[in-house]
Design a protein around this motif. Sequence first.
Motif, PDB file in Angstrom:
ATOM      1  N   LYS A 157      -6.786   8.839  -8.014  1.00  0.00           N
ATOM      2  CA  LYS A 157      -6.251   8.226  -9.239  1.00  0.00           C
ATOM      3  C   LYS A 157      -6.452   6.717  -9.195  1.00  0.00           C
ATOM      4  O   LYS A 157      -6.110   6.076  -8.190  1.00  0.00           O
ATOM      5  N   TYR A 207      -5.122   5.034  -5.951  1.00  0.00           N
ATOM      6  CA  TYR A 207      -5.812   3.762  -5.720  1.00  0.00           C
ATOM      7  C   TYR A 207      -5.224   2.694  -6.633  1.00  0.00           C
ATOM      8  O   TYR A 207      -5.144   2.886  -7.846  1.00  0.00           O
ATOM      9  N   LYS A 256       7.519  -0.400  -8.773  1.00  0.00           N
ATOM     10  CA  LYS A 256       6.696   0.305  -9.755  1.00  0.00           C
ATOM     11  C   LYS A 256       5.369   0.795  -9.192  1.00  0.00           C
ATOM     12  O   LYS A 256       4.541   1.332  -9.930  1.00  0.00           O
ATOM     13  N   VAL A 257       5.164   0.661  -7.871  1.00  0.00           N
ATOM     14  CA  VAL A 257       3.896   1.085  -7.281  1.00  0.00           C
ATOM     15  C   VAL A 257       3.631   2.570  -7.527  1.00  0.00           C
ATOM     16  O   VAL A 257       2.476   2.972  -7.662  1.00  0.00           O
ATOM     17  N   GLY A 291      -0.991  -0.460  -0.248  1.00  0.00           N
ATOM     18  CA  GLY A 291      -0.030   0.537   0.188  1.00  0.00           C
ATOM     19  C   GLY A 291       1.343   0.229  -0.366  1.00  0.00           C
ATOM     20  O   GLY A 291       1.510  -0.683  -1.184  1.00  0.00           O
ATOM     21  N   VAL A 292       2.315   0.997   0.097  1.00  0.00           N
ATOM     22  CA  VAL A 292       3.701   0.754  -0.274  1.00  0.00           C
ATOM     23  C   VAL A 292       4.258  -0.229   0.744  1.00  0.00           C
ATOM     24  O   VAL A 292       4.107  -0.036   1.953  1.00  0.00           O
ATOM     25  N   GLY A 342      -5.653   3.087 -10.998  1.00  0.00           N
ATOM     26  CA  GLY A 342      -4.730   2.404 -11.907  1.00  0.00           C
ATOM     27  C   GLY A 342      -5.433   1.360 -12.765  1.00  0.00           C
ATOM     28  O   GLY A 342      -6.643   1.151 -12.668  1.00  0.00           O
ATOM     29  N   GLY A 343      -4.625   0.699 -13.586  1.00  0.00           N
ATOM     30  CA  GLY A 343      -5.149  -0.236 -14.582  1.00  0.00           C
ATOM     31  C   GLY A 343      -6.027  -1.354 -14.042  1.00  0.00           C
ATOM     32  O   GLY A 343      -7.118  -1.615 -14.559  1.00  0.00           O
ATOM     33  N   CYS A 352       8.915  -4.389   0.363  1.00  0.00           N
ATOM     34  CA  CYS A 352       9.423  -4.941  -0.892  1.00  0.00           C
ATOM     35  C   CYS A 352       8.169  -5.321  -1.678  1.00  0.00           C
ATOM     36  O   CYS A 352       7.079  -5.377  -1.097  1.00  0.00           O
ATOM     37  N   ASP A 353       8.281  -5.594  -2.966  1.00  0.00           N
ATOM     38  CA  ASP A 353       7.094  -5.948  -3.742  1.00  0.00           C
ATOM     39  C   ASP A 353       6.373  -7.134  -3.089  1.00  0.00           C
ATOM     40  O   ASP A 353       6.919  -8.237  -3.031  1.00  0.00           O
ATOM     41  N   PRO A 354       5.148  -6.932  -2.573  1.00  0.00           N
ATOM     42  CA  PRO A 354       4.462  -8.010  -1.852  1.00  0.00           C
ATOM     43  C   PRO A 354       4.129  -9.201  -2.756  1.00  0.00           C
ATOM     44  O   PRO A 354       3.898 -10.302  -2.268  1.00  0.00           O
ATOM     45  N   ASN A 355       4.140  -8.976  -4.054  1.00  0.00           N
ATOM     46  CA  ASN A 355       3.891 -10.096  -4.963  1.00  0.00           C
ATOM     47  C   ASN A 355       5.129 -10.973  -5.144  1.00  0.00           C
ATOM     48  O   ASN A 355       5.056 -12.042  -5.736  1.00  0.00           O
TER      49      ASN A 355
END
Length: 401
Positions: free
Chosen positions: A2, A167, A204-205, A172-173, A4-5, A176-179
């Motif tokens: 799969k 993908y 939201k990953v 990966g997960v 993503g955007g 915490c949100d790495p961003n």
Amino acid sequence: MKFGGTSVGSVDRIQAVADRIAAAVRAGDRVVAVCSAMSGETNRLIALAHEVSARPLPREYDVLVATGEQASIALVAMALNDRGVAGRSFTGLQAAIRTDRAHTKARIVDIDPQPLRAALERGEVPVVAGFQGIDAEANTTTLGRGGSDLTAVAIAHALNADVCEIYTDVDGVYTCDPNVVPSARKIERISYEEMLELASLGAKVLQTRSVELAMKVDVPLHVRSSFDTSEGTWVTREVPEMEDILVSGIAYNNREAKISLIDVPDQPGIASSIFSTLADQNINVDMIIQNISIDGTTDMTFTVAETDLDAALDALRSIQSDVGWEHIETDREVAKLSVVGVGMRSHAGVAAKMFQTLAAVGINIQMISTSEIKISVVIERKYVELAARELHSAFGLDASA
Ligand code: ADP
Ligand code: ASP
Ligand code: MG
């Protein structure tokens, strides 16, 4: 597989996706690809709908937003054929993805594996539109934001696939949100249960419902980067070693709003009428706190999605004279922050450490709720990223720890 955007977000990215699929096929895998709309496209279509109509008809909204995925599957299929791989696009209808009729948040009822199986037998690579299905009358439906993940898991299950690879634009997960938390660490392996909590609490990953389904039907998920070939994160059944880790991850949701009903009569049936009124309007209530009663009245505080706040207030006002509270207070500037880990079942002190950490940086806790494997707090929204970083270090999750 799969994508993503962001992974199909430009011509170059689409070429890279086609290379990736072609390489898997050459290595001997039988592949079904699932694609999202190009990044930004679904948001653009939703905005367009709201520009044309204040209340877009759900049926037409779905027809519109489903077009994003149709563009990407056609482009990926074209690029595959240029590489000598027989890619063939499938809409939700063509892939026989049947849903209920709940437009904009439909549930998959079943997938007839026959059309995709036949394509695989012919040596083709089906490239399926994520996020969309059809109801019993062949109306186009969509599966809720992030719904391509659900399409991928459901297809993996219907075809009895070995793995469902997700993908995306991170490898990966993370804890915490790495961003948001740069010191976040990639998790090698996480249980469905923890992933489900993280997703539903704001990570939201992966779409929450996709994890729910993967857990139910036991499809292993591999979340990995579409930019490189590194090993990502496996989401699987719990294994004993997972209990050794106290906190596996931190997630937050800054799209919640808080409602307080002040001086509610403390009588049987009151909570029931308040929350059934909200349920009748399809409003999900999250955390609920009721105070002890003083002089026969109590205060009741709960959270709802910020997007549901106005509808919730309308619904509540319609019963105010029957139920008879004094007044309503609302707060749009809140966030819910949660720490998650199956290790909490067997270790004490997680809540104390969480509250100490927040107190040390002067963050006030407005509400608390717990389950077996998570603790959530509601705090002022502007502090949520700071709080996430502080808790991340306090629980030893930082990459350098
Ligand atoms: P896609 O378009 O591939 O479906 P999403 O944007 O839906 O990608 O999900 C990937 C994003 O999820 C990442 O860019 C990251 O910012 C965010 N995210 C939130 N929490 C986490 C987490 N714990 N681990 C990894 N990514 C996370
Ligand atoms: N394109 C849809 C969305 O943006 C579905 C997805 O990306 O998973 O929500
Ligand atoms: Mg997504």
